[in-house]
Design a protein around this motif. Structure first.
Motif, PDB file in Angstrom:
ATOM      1  N   TRP A  91      17.779  13.110 -21.643  1.00 19.74           N
ATOM      2  CA  TRP A  91      16.862  13.372 -20.529  1.00 19.74           C
ATOM      3  C   TRP A  91      17.528  14.238 -19.467  1.00 19.74           C
ATOM      4  O   TRP A  91      18.739  14.436 -19.477  1.00 19.74           O
ATOM      5  CB  TRP A  91      16.351  12.073 -19.919  1.00 19.74           C
ATOM      6  CG  TRP A  91      17.348  11.308 -19.075  1.00 19.74           C
ATOM      7  CD1 TRP A  91      17.566  11.447 -17.733  1.00 19.74           C
ATOM      8  CD2 TRP A  91      18.232  10.264 -19.503  1.00 19.74           C
ATOM      9  NE1 TRP A  91      18.523  10.571 -17.295  1.00 19.74           N
ATOM     10  CE2 TRP A  91      18.954   9.814 -18.368  1.00 19.74           C
ATOM     11  CE3 TRP A  91      18.481   9.655 -20.737  1.00 19.74           C
ATOM     12  CZ2 TRP A  91      19.917   8.811 -18.427  1.00 19.74           C
ATOM     13  CZ3 TRP A  91      19.439   8.650 -20.804  1.00 19.74           C
ATOM     14  CH2 TRP A  91      20.138   8.238 -19.665  1.00 19.74           C
ATOM     15  N   ASP A 127       5.333   8.716 -31.002  1.00 26.64           N
ATOM     16  CA  ASP A 127       4.820  10.083 -30.867  1.00 26.64           C
ATOM     17  C   ASP A 127       3.506  10.099 -30.086  1.00 26.64           C
ATOM     18  O   ASP A 127       3.274  10.987 -29.249  1.00 26.64           O
ATOM     19  CB  ASP A 127       4.602  10.714 -32.245  1.00 26.64           C
ATOM     20  CG  ASP A 127       5.907  11.085 -32.928  1.00 26.64           C
ATOM     21  OD1 ASP A 127       6.940  11.122 -32.245  1.00 26.64           O
ATOM     22  OD2 ASP A 127       5.880  11.322 -34.156  1.00 26.64           O
ATOM     23  N   MET A 141       4.210   9.550 -26.407  1.00 25.43           N
ATOM     24  CA  MET A 141       4.743  10.766 -25.795  1.00 25.43           C
ATOM     25  C   MET A 141       3.639  11.811 -25.601  1.00 25.43           C
ATOM     26  O   MET A 141       3.605  12.505 -24.576  1.00 25.43           O
ATOM     27  CB  MET A 141       5.867  11.331 -26.660  1.00 25.43           C
ATOM     28  CG  MET A 141       7.163  10.536 -26.601  1.00 25.43           C
ATOM     29  SD  MET A 141       7.874  10.499 -24.941  1.00 25.43           S
ATOM     30  CE  MET A 141       8.250  12.253 -24.703  1.00 25.43           C
ATOM     31  N   SER A 142       2.723  11.922 -26.545  1.00 19.58           N
ATOM     32  CA  SER A 142       1.611  12.863 -26.408  1.00 19.58           C
ATOM     33  C   SER A 142       0.725  12.483 -25.237  1.00 19.58           C
ATOM     34  O   SER A 142       0.260  13.354 -24.475  1.00 19.58           O
ATOM     35  CB  SER A 142       0.774  12.904 -27.696  1.00 19.58           C
ATOM     36  OG  SER A 142       1.527  13.407 -28.769  1.00 19.58           O
ATOM     37  N   GLU A 151       2.535  13.371 -22.054  1.00 18.90           N
ATOM     38  CA  GLU A 151       2.512  14.818 -21.843  1.00 18.90           C
ATOM     39  C   GLU A 151       1.158  15.255 -21.310  1.00 18.90           C
ATOM     40  O   GLU A 151       1.066  16.110 -20.413  1.00 18.90           O
ATOM     41  CB  GLU A 151       2.820  15.537 -23.152  1.00 18.90           C
ATOM     42  CG  GLU A 151       2.899  17.051 -23.015  1.00 18.90           C
ATOM     43  CD  GLU A 151       3.250  17.746 -24.321  1.00 18.90           C
ATOM     44  OE1 GLU A 151       3.135  18.984 -24.377  1.00 18.90           O
ATOM     45  OE2 GLU A 151       3.641  17.042 -25.279  1.00 18.90           O
ATOM     46  N   ALA A 152       0.088  14.647 -21.818  1.00 20.73           N
ATOM     47  CA  ALA A 152      -1.264  14.989 -21.362  1.00 20.73           C
ATOM     48  C   ALA A 152      -1.470  14.588 -19.905  1.00 20.73           C
ATOM     49  O   ALA A 152      -2.256  15.214 -19.183  1.00 20.73           O
ATOM     50  CB  ALA A 152      -2.299  14.303 -22.245  1.00 20.73           C
ATOM     51  N   HIS A 176       0.869  14.809 -17.794  1.00 18.58           N
ATOM     52  CA  HIS A 176       1.870  15.609 -17.067  1.00 18.58           C
ATOM     53  C   HIS A 176       2.979  14.735 -16.471  1.00 18.58           C
ATOM     54  O   HIS A 176       3.487  15.008 -15.389  1.00 18.58           O
ATOM     55  CB  HIS A 176       1.203  16.434 -15.965  1.00 18.58           C
ATOM     56  CG  HIS A 176       0.080  17.300 -16.455  1.00 18.58           C
ATOM     57  ND1 HIS A 176       0.287  18.420 -17.236  1.00 18.58           N
ATOM     58  CD2 HIS A 176      -1.271  17.177 -16.305  1.00 18.58           C
ATOM     59  CE1 HIS A 176      -0.888  18.961 -17.538  1.00 18.58           C
ATOM     60  NE2 HIS A 176      -1.842  18.245 -16.987  1.00 18.58           N
ATOM     61  N   GLU A 177       3.340  13.693 -17.225  1.00 17.15           N
ATOM     62  CA  GLU A 177       4.434  12.812 -16.803  1.00 17.15           C
ATOM     63  C   GLU A 177       5.730  13.260 -17.459  1.00 17.15           C
ATOM     64  O   GLU A 177       5.763  13.540 -18.664  1.00 17.15           O
ATOM     65  CB  GLU A 177       4.150  11.360 -17.215  1.00 17.15           C
ATOM     66  CG  GLU A 177       3.026  10.698 -16.455  1.00 17.15           C
ATOM     67  CD  GLU A 177       3.369  10.493 -14.998  1.00 17.15           C
ATOM     68  OE1 GLU A 177       4.555  10.255 -14.678  1.00 17.15           O
ATOM     69  OE2 GLU A 177       2.446  10.568 -14.159  1.00 17.15           O
ATOM     70  N   GLY A 178       6.790  13.339 -16.682  1.00 18.85           N
ATOM     71  CA  GLY A 178       8.092  13.608 -17.261  1.00 18.85           C
ATOM     72  C   GLY A 178       8.546  12.411 -18.078  1.00 18.85           C
ATOM     73  O   GLY A 178       8.625  11.298 -17.553  1.00 18.85           O
ATOM     74  N   TRP A 197      10.870  11.107 -21.883  1.00 18.44           N
ATOM     75  CA  TRP A 197      11.738  11.443 -23.008  1.00 18.44           C
ATOM     76  C   TRP A 197      11.943  10.204 -23.882  1.00 18.44           C
ATOM     77  O   TRP A 197      11.970   9.074 -23.386  1.00 18.44           O
ATOM     78  CB  TRP A 197      13.120  11.902 -22.522  1.00 18.44           C
ATOM     79  CG  TRP A 197      13.100  13.042 -21.564  1.00 18.44           C
ATOM     80  CD1 TRP A 197      13.196  14.378 -21.855  1.00 18.44           C
ATOM     81  CD2 TRP A 197      12.990  12.973 -20.132  1.00 18.44           C
ATOM     82  NE1 TRP A 197      13.145  15.129 -20.710  1.00 18.44           N
ATOM     83  CE2 TRP A 197      13.022  14.295 -19.640  1.00 18.44           C
ATOM     84  CE3 TRP A 197      12.867  11.902 -19.226  1.00 18.44           C
ATOM     85  CZ2 TRP A 197      12.935  14.585 -18.290  1.00 18.44           C
ATOM     86  CZ3 TRP A 197      12.770  12.188 -17.866  1.00 18.44           C
ATOM     87  CH2 TRP A 197      12.816  13.519 -17.412  1.00 18.44           C
TER      88      TRP A 197
END
Length: 351
Positions: A276, A316, A319-320, A323-324, A326-328, A330
């Motif tokens: 990260w 996965d 994480m998707s 990402e949608a 807009h969160e940081g 890892w």
């Protein structure tokens, strides 16, 4: 007549009129945090809240209390008071989130030697903003003016958050198994822990509040008083339809003390340190304070403010989703088998 009746107390150092003025000024701030279930207005002896228990098999109340710690010392020194209220809510709300609870309401305690209405209003505005971010109501609080208890311009803060969870859906870490995945959510910076050391390092550095903190292109004031992130929206979104086995709020004690709080005795968390982004403020603290990364991870969040432990097969998708939003975030590690009872439950790999 009120001034005449209160003169003796005013002469002793307690300004009743200032207290009334504060209540009047913060009413609109408090009203902005009201959610369904609030039955009372600010100013009563107790706050009233009627929780919605529909759809819950076994409702459980989850509560937490905390403060902001010596981060307040920097707020005093920098004369910046509009963010520490957010920190106060965050430290409590994030703690009950880890068990899957939805924050319902918050109570604050503000104590000072001499009540400065403008300063107190800034603090409470931060508390109200924190409550909005957490999705809970600022149901009430206490303002205590106590002459001789605090230095000039100083105050203390404490907060109390109550949330609701379904006992059948509590997140307690008991189902964590070998092969599960650790997902770290980005912090906004130092959050609200380790400030006794931060202040010592800052004093040794010779930097002032308006100086640029190395590597940040921001002032020392803004970086060191950056408020703690509140993860309520993220957690609620994920828990609606994804299995979350365990969650960790990385607070005092860093990685080594907080992660084991949710782990079964049979497993260890294997963390890959290079996975990260570590913000520049932590590199500055390490170098200026001549610390090692293990020391840093014992004290600070080092860029990971909140941790999710999920089954490997849904990592996965998690994480998707992040990402949608807009969160940081890892994938920072996995759950391994513990070799013996004396093995530490957090194994950080630095290579």
């Amino acid at each position: 007549m009120t001034l005449t009746r209160s003169r003796a107390y005013t002469d002793a150092g307690v300004n009743i009129e200032a207290g009334n003025s504060l209540v009047s000024r913060i009413k609109s701030l408090v009203s902005q945090t009201q959610i369904h279930g609030v039955l009372s207005d600010i100013g009563g002896f107790g706050g009233l809240f009627k929780p919605d228990l529909a759809g819950m098999e076994a409702p459980v109340l989850v509560a937490s209390t905390d403060g902001v710690g010596t981060k307040l010392k920097l707020a005093f020194a920098f004369d910046k008071h509009d963010t520490v209220g957010i920190d106060l809510v965050a430290m409590c709300a994030n703690d009950i989130l880890v068990q899957g609870a939805r924050p319902l309401f918050f109570l604050d305690y503000f104590a000072t030697g001499r009540l400065d209405v403008d300063r107190a209003t800034q603090v409470v505005a931060g508390v109200a903003e924190g409550c909005k971010q957490a999705g809970c109501a600022l149901l009430g609080g206490e303002t205590a003016e106590m002459p001789d208890m605090y230095g000039d311009g100083e105050y203390d803060l404490a907060g109390f958050c109550v949330g609701l969870a379904d006992n059948a859906k509590l997140v307690d870490g008991s189902s964590i198994r070998v092969g599960d995945v650790l997902i770290g959510l980005a912090s906004s910076g130092i959050h609200s822990n380790g400030y006794s050391l931060v202040r010592k390092i800052l004093a040794q550095s010779g930097l002032g509040p308006d100086d640029e903190l190395p590597g940040t292109k921001r002032s020392v004031r803004d970086v060191l008083l950056e408020p703690t992130l509140i993860y309520a929206d993220v957690v609620r979104n994920l828990m609606r339809d994804l299995p979350i086995k365990g969650m960790v709020h990385i607070t005092g004690g860093g990685f080594y003390d907080n992660i084991p709080r949710v782990l079964p005795n049979s497993v260890v968390a294997r963390v890959q340190f290079s996975s990260w982004n570590v913000q520049p403020v932590f590199h500055w603290l390490k170098e200026q304070g001549r610390l090692t990364w293990p020391e840093m991870l014992q004290i600070f969040n080092c860029g990971i403010g909140y941790l999710l432990i999920v089954p490997g097969e849904v990592s996965d998708e998690v994480m998707s989703r992040l990402e949608a939003m807009h969160e940081g975030a890892w994938v920072i590690g996995s759950i391994d088998r513990r070799q013996d009872k004396d093995e530490e439950q957090v194994r950080v790999v630095f290579e």
